[in-house]
Design an enzyme around this catalytic site. Structure first.
Site, PDB file in Angstrom:
ATOM      1  N   GLY A 291       0.828  -1.209   0.000  1.00  0.00           N
ATOM      2  CA  GLY A 291       0.000   0.000   0.000  1.00  0.00           C
ATOM      3  C   GLY A 291       0.858   1.253   0.000  1.00  0.00           C
TER       4      GLY A 291
ATOM      5  CG  ASP B 168       1.760  -0.946  10.184  1.00  0.00           C
ATOM      6  OD1 ASP B 168       0.570  -0.819   9.821  1.00  0.00           O
ATOM      7  OD2 ASP B 168       2.720  -0.430   9.577  1.00  0.00           O
TER       8      ASP B 168
END
Ligand SMILES: O=C(O)C1=C[C@@H](OP(=O)(O)O)[C@@H](O)[C@H](O)C1
Ligand SMILES: C=C(OP(=O)(O)O)C(=O)O
Length: 449
Positions: free
Chosen positions: A101, A327
Site C-alpha cells: 500500500g 501496524d
C-alpha cells in the site's frame, strides 16, 4: 510483484527461552521514501541499511520504470540517480506494486503532477485495498484516475499537465495519504497545505526537509498543518536507514511472552510517531528497557532489551495512540492473549483496510487458539489467559498479510500446543530474515508440507 509463489505453510512450536541479539532489517517506511525521494532529486542519493523486502524491491523497480537509475551495491547499500522533481518519464509497462500500500500510494502521488500516464496493479491483497483516499486529493491537483469499481487496482493515473497546488484536510489518519499529497505538491507551483487532525508518522516531512524542500509544520487547534513550497530542486542525500520498530516488535513481544527469555534488539528507530507499541507494553508491565538512547540521522534510536514478563496485565489502549502503533495491533493482541485481564483496543477501524482485515484475521485466529475475543467495526478486545495459558493447536489464515503470519508464529512460541499459519510467504515483504532470526534466538519454526 503480484504473483506470490506457492504457499509456505509454517508451524511454530512451543519454545525454550529466547536469548541473544536480534538484528532486524531497515525501516520499511523510510526505505520506500529513500528510493522515491532519491528518484526525485537531481544527482546521486546513497542509501545504506535499505530494507531488501519485496515491498521495497517493488518500489525500486517502479522508480526505474519512471526513469531513475537505481543500483543495488550489495549488503543493503543502494544508490539512486534521480531525474528531478517533474522529471519522471512515462513507464512503458504496468507498475506492479505487489503487496505494498505504501509503495503504490506514494508513487501515485509522486507521478500525479507530471505529464505522464501510469497504470498500477498489485497482488490479490493490494487489489482489494481502497485507492480513492489517494486519488481524490490527487484529482484536486488536476490528475485523473480510473480504476475498478470502489477505487480498486488496477488503476490508471493521468498526471496533471498544469498542476495547481492544493489545501487538503486528510479525512482518515493516514501517513500514506498525507505523503501522496505532499509528493504531488512537489511539482505544483506555489504552496500545498496538508492538514491532519491526528499526527501520523512524519518520515516524509523529515526527509523532504533533509532533501532541501521548503516545508514547515505547525501544531494548531485544527491539527497538524504542513506547508510545502512546490517545485524545489531536491538535493541528493546520504541516508542511513534506521532499523524498523515495526519489525523489532516481533522479537520484542516474543521475548516478553516466552518464559526465561532475554533478547536485545539493537539500533531501533524510535520516532515518537512510531513508538506507541512500546509505551503500551510498558503500561502492561513489560520488562522492556531502552538502552544507549541516541540520535542518528535526525531520528531517535535505542537498543531495546526485552525480558520475559510473567505478570503483564491487560490495558485500555487510548484511541489517539493508534496512528503511532497502527501496524502493531496484531502482535499486541498476541501479547494481550498472554497477559491477564482484558486488553481493549478502540479506534482501530483502519486495521480493516490493511493487507487483510486485521481485526477479523486476528479475532478468528485467536479464537481458533482458544482465546476469547470481542470485536466491532472499530474495536478489538482480547481476554487474556495469562502467561503460558493459551491452548494454541490451530492453523491460522495469514490472508496474504505478513504481520498476521508473524503474529501467529510468535503466539505458537508461547502456547501450550503449536500454532501454524497456512502461508508464511508474505513475511518476505517486510522481514525477509524473520525465520532465521527467530530460529537463532531459539524459536522452533518448521516449514510444513
Ligand atoms: O506511510 C507509511 O509508510 C505507512 C503508513 C501506514 O499506513 P496508512 O497510511 O494507511 O495508515 C502504515 O500502516 C504502513 O505500514 C506504512
Ligand atoms: C500496512 C502495512 O503496509 P502497506 O500499507 O505498505 O501495505 C504494514 O506493513 O503493516
Amino acid at each position: 510483484m503480484s504473483g506470490h509463489g506457492d504457499p509456505i505453510p509454517m508451524t511454530s512450536h512451543p519454545s525454550g527461552p529466547l536469548t541473544g541479539e536480534a538484528q532486524v532489517p531497515g525501516d520499511k517506511s523510510i526505505s520506500h521514501r529513500s528510493l522515491i525521494l532519491g528518484a526525485l532529486a537531481v544527482g546521486e542519493t546513497r542509501i545504506t541499511g535499505l530494507l531488501e523486502g519485496q515491498d521495497v524491491l517493488d518500489t525500486a523497480r517502479a522508480m526505474r520504470a519512471f526513469g531513475a537509475e537505481v543500483t543495488d551495491h550489495g549488503g543493503g547499500a543502494w544508490s539512486v540517480h534521480g531525474v528531478g522533481v517533474g522529471g519522471f518519464a512515462e513507464p512503458e509497462d504496468v507498475i506492479d506494486c505487489g503487496n505494498s500500500g505504501t509503495g503504490v500510494r506514494l508513487i501515485m502521488g509522486a507521478m500525479a503532477t507530471s505529464p505522464v500516464v501510469a497504470t498500477f496493479t498489485g497482488d490479490a491483497s493490494l487489489r482489494k485495498r481502497p485507492m480513492g483516499r489517494v486519488t481524490d486529493p490527487l484529482s484536486l491537483f488536476g490528475a485523473q484516475a480510473v480504476g475498478r469499481s470502489g477505487g480498486r487496482l488496477p488503476m490508471t493515473v493521468v498526471g496533471a499537465v498544469d498542476p495547481v497546488p492544493v489545501r487538503y484536510e486528510v479525512p482518515v489518519p493516514s501517513a500514506q495519504v498525507k505523503s501522496a499529497v505532499l509528493l504531488a505538491g512537489l511539482n505544483a507551483p506555489g504552496q500545498t497545505v496538508v492538514i491532519e487532525r491526528e499526527a501520523t508518522r512524519d518520515h516524509t516531512e523529515r526527509m523532504l526537509v533533509g532533501f532541501g524542500a521548503d516545508l514547515s509544520t505547525e501544531d494548531t487547534a485544527q491539527g497538524r498543518v504542513i506547508t510545502l513550497t512546490g517545485q524545489p530542486e531536491l538535493k541528493p542525500q546520504t541516508i542511513a536507514v534506521p532499523r524498523d520498530p515495526s519489525s523489532a516488535a516481533f522479537p520484542v513481544c516474543a521475548a516478553l511472552i516466552v518464559p526465561g527469555s532475554d533478547v536485545l534488539v539493537p539500533n531501533i528507530g524510535l520516532n515518537p510517531t512510531r513508538a506507541g507499541l512500546f509505551e503500551t507494553l510498558r503500561e502492561m508491565g513489560a520488562d522492556l528497557t531502552f538502552e544507549n538512547e541516541r540520535e542518528e540521522g535526525g531520528e531517535p534510536v535505542a537498543d531495546l532489551r526485552a525480558r520475559f514478563s510473567d505478570a503483564m496485565q491487560g490495558v485500555e489502549v487510548p484511541p489517539e495512540r493508534a496512528p503511532s502503533m497502527i501496524d502493531e495491533y496484531p502482535i499486541l493482541s498476541v501479547v494481550a492473549a498472554c497477559a491477564t485481564g482484558k486488553t481493549v483496543m478502540r479506534g482501530v477501524k483502519e486495521l480493516r483496510v490493511k493487507e487483510s482485515d486485521r481485526i477479523d484475521a486476528m479475532a478468528r485466529g485467536l479464537e481458533a487458539c482458544g482465546v476469547t475475543v470481542e470485536e466491532d467495526e472499530d474495536t478489538l478486545i482480547v481476554h487474556g489467559l495469562g502467561a503460558g495459558a493459551v491452548p494454541g493447536g490451530a492453523t491460522c489464515e495469514a490472508r496474504l498479510d505478513h504481520r498476521i503470519a508473524m503474529s501467529f508464529l510468535v503466539l505458537g512460541m508461547a502456547s501450550k500446543a503449536p500454532v501454524g499459519v497456512d502461508d508464511a510467504g508474505p513475511i518476505a515483504t517486510s522481514f525477509p530474515v524473520f525465520e532465521p532470526l527467530m530460529a537463532q534466538l531459539g524459536a522452533s519454526l518448521k516449514r510444513t508440507a
